[in-house]
Enzyme design. Sequence first.
Site, PDB file in Angstrom:
ATOM      1  N   ARG A  88       0.799  -1.217   0.000  1.00 70.50           N
ATOM      2  CA  ARG A  88       0.000   0.000   0.000  1.00 70.50           C
ATOM      3  C   ARG A  88       0.838   1.276   0.000  1.00 70.50           C
ATOM      4  NH1 ARG A  88      -4.221   0.321   4.682  1.00 70.50           N
ATOM      5  NH2 ARG A  88      -2.268  -0.215   5.693  1.00 70.50           N
ATOM      6  N   LYS A 112      -2.552 -19.781   3.080  1.00 68.63           N
ATOM      7  CA  LYS A 112      -3.554 -20.042   4.104  1.00 68.63           C
ATOM      8  C   LYS A 112      -3.764 -18.754   4.913  1.00 68.63           C
ATOM      9  CE  LYS A 112      -1.213 -21.420   8.276  1.00 68.63           C
ATOM     10  NZ  LYS A 112      -0.825 -22.388   9.252  1.00 68.63           N
ATOM     11  N   LYS A 145       8.029 -29.488   1.301  1.00 66.58           N
ATOM     12  CA  LYS A 145       9.174 -30.027   2.038  1.00 66.58           C
ATOM     13  C   LYS A 145       9.693 -31.279   1.339  1.00 66.58           C
ATOM     14  CE  LYS A 145       8.093 -28.193   6.573  1.00 66.58           C
ATOM     15  NZ  LYS A 145       9.325 -27.423   6.797  1.00 66.58           N
ATOM     16  N   ASP A 198      -6.094 -23.698  12.155  1.00 65.72           N
ATOM     17  CA  ASP A 198      -4.791 -23.167  11.746  1.00 65.72           C
ATOM     18  C   ASP A 198      -3.847 -24.261  11.237  1.00 65.72           C
ATOM     19  OD1 ASP A 198      -2.995 -20.914  11.514  1.00 65.72           O
ATOM     20  OD2 ASP A 198      -1.883 -21.730  13.220  1.00 65.72           O
ATOM     21  N   HIS A 206      -2.358 -28.407   7.058  1.00 68.96           N
ATOM     22  CA  HIS A 206      -1.096 -29.171   7.076  1.00 68.96           C
ATOM     23  C   HIS A 206      -1.276 -30.637   7.496  1.00 68.96           C
ATOM     24  CE1 HIS A 206       0.539 -25.254   6.565  1.00 68.96           C
ATOM     25  NE2 HIS A 206       0.417 -24.877   7.816  1.00 68.96           N
TER      26      HIS A 206
HETATM   27  P1  NAD Z   1       2.346  -9.112   7.097  1.00 69.04           P
HETATM   28  O1  NAD Z   1       1.337  -8.430   7.955  1.00 69.04           O
HETATM   29  O2  NAD Z   1       3.771  -9.161   7.545  1.00 69.04           O
HETATM   30  O3  NAD Z   1       2.343  -8.408   5.660  1.00 69.04           O
HETATM   31  C1  NAD Z   1       1.183  -7.957   5.035  1.00 69.04           C
HETATM   32  C2  NAD Z   1       1.519  -7.207   3.753  1.00 69.04           C
HETATM   33  O4  NAD Z   1       0.287  -6.737   3.192  1.00 69.04           O
HETATM   34  C3  NAD Z   1       2.419  -5.970   3.918  1.00 69.04           C
HETATM   35  O5  NAD Z   1       3.330  -5.949   2.850  1.00 69.04           O
HETATM   36  C4  NAD Z   1       1.432  -4.809   3.784  1.00 69.04           C
HETATM   37  O6  NAD Z   1       2.023  -3.640   3.246  1.00 69.04           O
HETATM   38  C5  NAD Z   1       0.442  -5.383   2.801  1.00 69.04           C
HETATM   39  N1  NAD Z   1      -0.851  -4.697   2.867  1.00 69.04           N
HETATM   40  C6  NAD Z   1      -1.569  -4.406   3.981  1.00 69.04           C
HETATM   41  N2  NAD Z   1      -2.684  -3.706   3.641  1.00 69.04           N
HETATM   42  C7  NAD Z   1      -2.666  -3.570   2.303  1.00 69.04           C
HETATM   43  C8  NAD Z   1      -3.516  -2.944   1.354  1.00 69.04           C
HETATM   44  N3  NAD Z   1      -4.638  -2.332   1.714  1.00 69.04           N
HETATM   45  N4  NAD Z   1      -3.184  -3.008   0.049  1.00 69.04           N
HETATM   46  C9  NAD Z   1      -2.065  -3.632  -0.354  1.00 69.04           C
HETATM   47  N5  NAD Z   1      -1.202  -4.234   0.485  1.00 69.04           N
HETATM   48  C10 NAD Z   1      -1.495  -4.198   1.803  1.00 69.04           C
HETATM   49  O7  NAD Z   1       1.782 -10.563   6.794  1.00 69.04           O
HETATM   50  P2  NAD Z   1       2.599 -11.923   6.451  1.00 69.04           P
HETATM   51  O8  NAD Z   1       3.051 -12.555   7.715  1.00 69.04           O
HETATM   52  O9  NAD Z   1       3.612 -11.659   5.398  1.00 69.04           O
HETATM   53  O10 NAD Z   1       1.440 -12.869   5.900  1.00 69.04           O
HETATM   54  C11 NAD Z   1       0.823 -12.674   4.622  1.00 69.04           C
HETATM   55  C12 NAD Z   1      -0.096 -13.859   4.317  1.00 69.04           C
HETATM   56  O11 NAD Z   1       0.667 -15.039   4.265  1.00 69.04           O
HETATM   57  C13 NAD Z   1      -1.179 -14.087   5.362  1.00 69.04           C
HETATM   58  O12 NAD Z   1      -2.336 -14.558   4.723  1.00 69.04           O
HETATM   59  C14 NAD Z   1      -0.581 -15.178   6.241  1.00 69.04           C
HETATM   60  O13 NAD Z   1      -1.576 -15.944   6.883  1.00 69.04           O
HETATM   61  C15 NAD Z   1       0.145 -15.990   5.183  1.00 69.04           C
HETATM   62  N6  NAD Z   1       1.257 -16.783   5.737  1.00 69.04           N
HETATM   63  C16 NAD Z   1       2.357 -16.164   6.286  1.00 69.04           C
HETATM   64  C17 NAD Z   1       3.402 -16.938   6.767  1.00 69.04           C
HETATM   65  C18 NAD Z   1       4.653 -16.298   7.345  1.00 69.04           C
HETATM   66  O14 NAD Z   1       5.605 -17.039   7.611  1.00 69.04           O
HETATM   67  N7  NAD Z   1       4.684 -15.000   7.560  1.00 69.04           N
HETATM   68  C19 NAD Z   1       3.325 -18.353   6.699  1.00 69.04           C
HETATM   69  C20 NAD Z   1       2.199 -18.943   6.133  1.00 69.04           C
HETATM   70  C21 NAD Z   1       1.171 -18.146   5.652  1.00 69.04           C
END
Ligand code: NAD
Length: 490
Positions: A51, A150, A184, A237, A242
């Site tokens: 954003r 997810k 994996k 979750d 998984h």
């Molecule tokens: P995060 O909160 O770190 O990142 C979210 C991202 O979305 C940021 O880049 C933010 O700028 C962007 N964003 C927020 N509002 C926005 C908008 N209105 N328009 C455009 N972009 C916007 O989240 P994350 O941990 O990276 O997780 C992202 C997804 O991946 C989630 O669905 C999470 O469940 C999934 N996930 C994450 C992990 C992990 O290891 N972090 C593992 C499995 C699944």
Amino acid sequence: MTMKIIPVQPFDLVIFGGTGDLARRKLLPGLFRRDLAGQLPHEARIIAAARRPMRSEEFQAKAEAWLREFVSKEELSEPDLARFLGRLQYLAVDADSSEGWEGLAETLRAGGERIRAFYLAVGPRFFGPICERLGACGAATPDSRIVVEKPLGHDLASARDLNARIAAVFDEAHVYRIDHYLGKETVQNLMALRFANALFEPLWNARHVDHVQITVAENLGLDGRGEYYDRTGALRDMVQNHLLQLLCLTAMEPPGRFEPDLVRDEKVKVLRALAPIGPANVTQTTVRGQHVARNGIPGYLDDVGVASSATESFVALKANVENWRWSGTPFYLRTGKRLRARMSEIAIVFKDAPHSIFPASAGAVHGNVLVIRLQPDEGVTLRMTIKDPGPGGMRLRGAALDMSFANTLGEKVVIPDAYERLVLDVIRGDQTLFMRRDEVEAAWSWIDPILAAWEDQTNGTRPYDPGGSGPEDALLLMHREGRRWRDITG
Ligand code: NAD
């Protein structure tokens, strides 16, 4: 060992949430390593979208810092880093408004004919709106690929709704639902072990397998995800995705060929064969728990920051796959936070030998157990009973045949991170390791009645101490059937 490099076609990969945790820790480092391996063609572009307005140079500087943090020093050479950073662009695109979408479509058009993939590394509330805006602004072409993370819904109804919103813009043949467990190496090795070796398959059934245990244990708490987690719980979750995916790969019939839809057809059949769990049997077949504070370690309520909650941070359950192969062989699943160690494994526990020829003084005959370990060290072991070496008569002891690939292959095996592989599978157009729409919905169809039955139970969530194996009732789930969980060890 040098890995075989299969080059990919030129592509544009747009990462929504390109500044988020997943992009920093997994996606950018994974793509960097593939670039290092020579797998990314020089035209490939990685477009981070989020954003906040920012120039591409500013994003590249951030990406450089993340790569220095999450990629080992030995892998980072300055020319490689510069080449990779040169592929990165940043675009401010707001999922909540019309801001930035035309610019995205224009940037993609300028790239010409090439593979186009959109990775939604953003919170789930954005999945539907992003798909719709990608369709409306023309950025999504009929061949564009979409990758979703997810959680894929909160229950069956929301998963169906999400799938319908995705399907309104993207063809199912181009939808990649990530379950990173499937990326994996050992999980894929499970398929090789089963279907490329004649040894195991004849034994892979209820006649020879006493039961299967699937454990995904974490030693940490909620890691800052308290608010999300409290609305979700361990069943949604971890089990819905998984653990059920691991169960499917263990239980499925051999597909005719190793092709995406044939593999996924077999997995969905397993999900549909799961015996329902509902009000009549939920107490006998499931245990949920919540960790309490002990010795200065915060409890679940502290982790979330609430005074009370019935959400489970641990679940154990007994699943029955009702088909010819598995009738009578239960699959026990458990997962939880703040357990003794971080450990994930699938254990195939074989039945004991039908008769022991050895005197009682020889000691117990240990049943064979095939363990597919996902973490901490990926590998496979087979527990056997052998003679204790040396003089002193016949004494039996258990021993693990270690089939760890690094040892067996006698070479330095680099096991790639799951994301590293999966992102490239998207570009290659290989859906084998991704969940199909009907799989996700079949999994929710089985999970929903458990959630509903839990809601009708009062005081259903059992307390457990941090650093252990979960609540006492989870041990009883197996003990009362003469079985025991394997130890949780790191
Ligand atoms: P995060 O909160 O770190 O990142 C979210 C991202 O979305 C940021 O880049 C933010 O700028 C962007 N964003 C927020 N509002 C926005 C908008 N209105 N328009 C455009 N972009 C916007 O989240 P994350 O941990 O990276 O997780 C992202 C997804 O991946 C989630 O669905 C999470 O469940 C999934 N996930 C994450 C992990 C992990 O290891 N972090 C593992 C499995 C699944």
